[in-house]
Enzyme design. Structure first.
Site, PDB file in Angstrom:
ATOM      1  N   ARG A  31      -9.885  -1.576  -5.665  1.00  0.00           N
ATOM      2  CA  ARG A  31      -8.503  -1.846  -5.277  1.00  0.00           C
ATOM      3  C   ARG A  31      -8.319  -3.242  -4.661  1.00  0.00           C
ATOM      4  O   ARG A  31      -7.540  -3.431  -3.731  1.00  0.00           O
ATOM      5  CB  ARG A  31      -8.002  -0.772  -4.303  1.00  0.00           C
ATOM      6  N   SER A  41       0.038   6.129  -3.949  1.00  0.00           N
ATOM      7  CA  SER A  41      -1.026   6.467  -2.999  1.00  0.00           C
ATOM      8  C   SER A  41      -0.922   5.595  -1.753  1.00  0.00           C
ATOM      9  O   SER A  41      -0.863   4.372  -1.850  1.00  0.00           O
ATOM     10  CB  SER A  41      -2.397   6.277  -3.651  1.00  0.00           C
ATOM     11  N   GLU A  95      -3.325   1.434   1.328  1.00  0.00           N
ATOM     12  CA  GLU A  95      -3.278   0.930  -0.043  1.00  0.00           C
ATOM     13  C   GLU A  95      -1.893   0.345  -0.324  1.00  0.00           C
ATOM     14  O   GLU A  95      -1.749  -0.640  -1.060  1.00  0.00           O
ATOM     15  CB  GLU A  95      -3.588   2.039  -1.044  1.00  0.00           C
TER      16      GLU A  95
END
Length: 308
Positions: free
Chosen positions: A181, A230, A300
């Site tokens: 990520r 998310s 995130e």
């Protein structure tokens, strides 16, 4: 909550950038451009006409003027005080998708789901996972977006971007510095385009895979709610949603913000929430998870702007 207006910079910028072809708007509302539907205005909203226009603007903007880029606003909280400086939104000019052979070229403003669809219709396997990422290609590049067993790093050939000095960059897969990520490309680079390589596959099988992803998302995630995808990254050896659930946060409410009862790694605007309530709820979840498990969750979702 209404954020106070910023000083109007548009007349000065228009004078500085006489050949600008894109649009400049002062104190432009941003809440409607984010999936959470919260947040204050942009001091200046700039929608460039194309990559060259973006490069021209970046080269001519004052060096001390903050610049922020947004795409589809899916993985984003804009705080209630809004964003000072220039907010760049990559719109239709950056949403084209082209396919030739095994190669898919997509603008940074193209929706991930549309890129997956084009690949599927062309019989190219490997990109179906993009169907499960609610955002645009620019964000997927920045975060090495992934879902359902695939990540951008698995299919990316290269990308293009423009840095804060207006230089157009061609970036290879190695240049991206992908980890979980995350991309190591400097934050001031605004991605404009990506090139992906698929592998020949059966159209029916690829479309069936995308249908399974769609069904899975609808069954397990609050996709019809005002949410931002998310909320937290999965820590090493853990799943964020399990830690949140174990901390007793399923359904937790703060003002008009709620932890989803369907999937605990999603926050929801129940209607009328402020950005502060959504972010505050996320911080309370982080506090409870740390208290119960000893694990510090990392956001995130990107959180930007000023508090009201």
């Amino acid at each position: 909550m209404t954020a106070p207006a910023f000083p109007d910079l548009v007349p000065d910028l228009a004078t500085r950038l006489p050949e600008l072809r894109g649009s400049l708007k002062a104190n432009a509302p941003l809440a409607g451009m984010t999936w959470f539907r919260v947040g204050g205005p942009a001091q200046v909203l700039f929608e460039p006409a194309d990559e060259a226009d973006l490069a021209y603007a970046l080269a001519g903007l004052p060096a001390d003027l903050p610049v922020t880029v947004i795409g589809l606003g899916s993985n984003l909280i804009v705080r209630d005080g809004g964003l000072p400086g220039v907010v760049i939104r990559l719109g239709r000019a950056f949403s084209d998708i082209a396919q030739e052979g095994e190669i898919i070229t997509a603008g940074a403003g193209a929706a991930d789901v549309k890129v997956a669809r084009v690949a599927g219709e062309a019989g190219l396997a490997g990109l179906a996972f993009l169907r499960g990422i609610p955002g645009a290609i620019g964000g997927a590049l920045r975060m090495n977006g992934g879902a359902y067993g695939g990540e951008v790093k698995d299919v990316l050939v290269g990308a293009r971007g423009v840095d804060r000095n207006g230089r157009i960059l061609d970036l290879s897969l190695a240049d991206m510095g992908f980890t979980y990520r995350h991309s190591a490309v400097p934050d001031d680079v605004i991605f404009t385009q990506a090139t992906f390589r698929g592998t020949p596959g059966d159209v029916a099988e690829i479309q069936a895979e995308m249908a399974r992803i769609t069904a899975s998302r609808e069954a397990t995630q609050p996709v019809k709610s005002r949410t931002g995808g998310s909320t937290f990254k999965n820590p090493d050896g853990h799943k964020a949603w399990q830690l949140v659930d174990a901390a007793g946060c399923r359904g937790l409410v703060m003002g008009k913000a709620q932890v989803s009862e369907l999937h605990t790694n999603f926050l929801i605007n129940l209607g009328g929430a402020t950005a502060a309530e959504i972010e505050g709820l996320g911080e309370e979840v982080r506090r409870r998870v740390l208290e119960t498990s000893g694990v510090t969750l990392e956001w995130e979702i990107k959180r930007i702007g000023l508090a009201a």
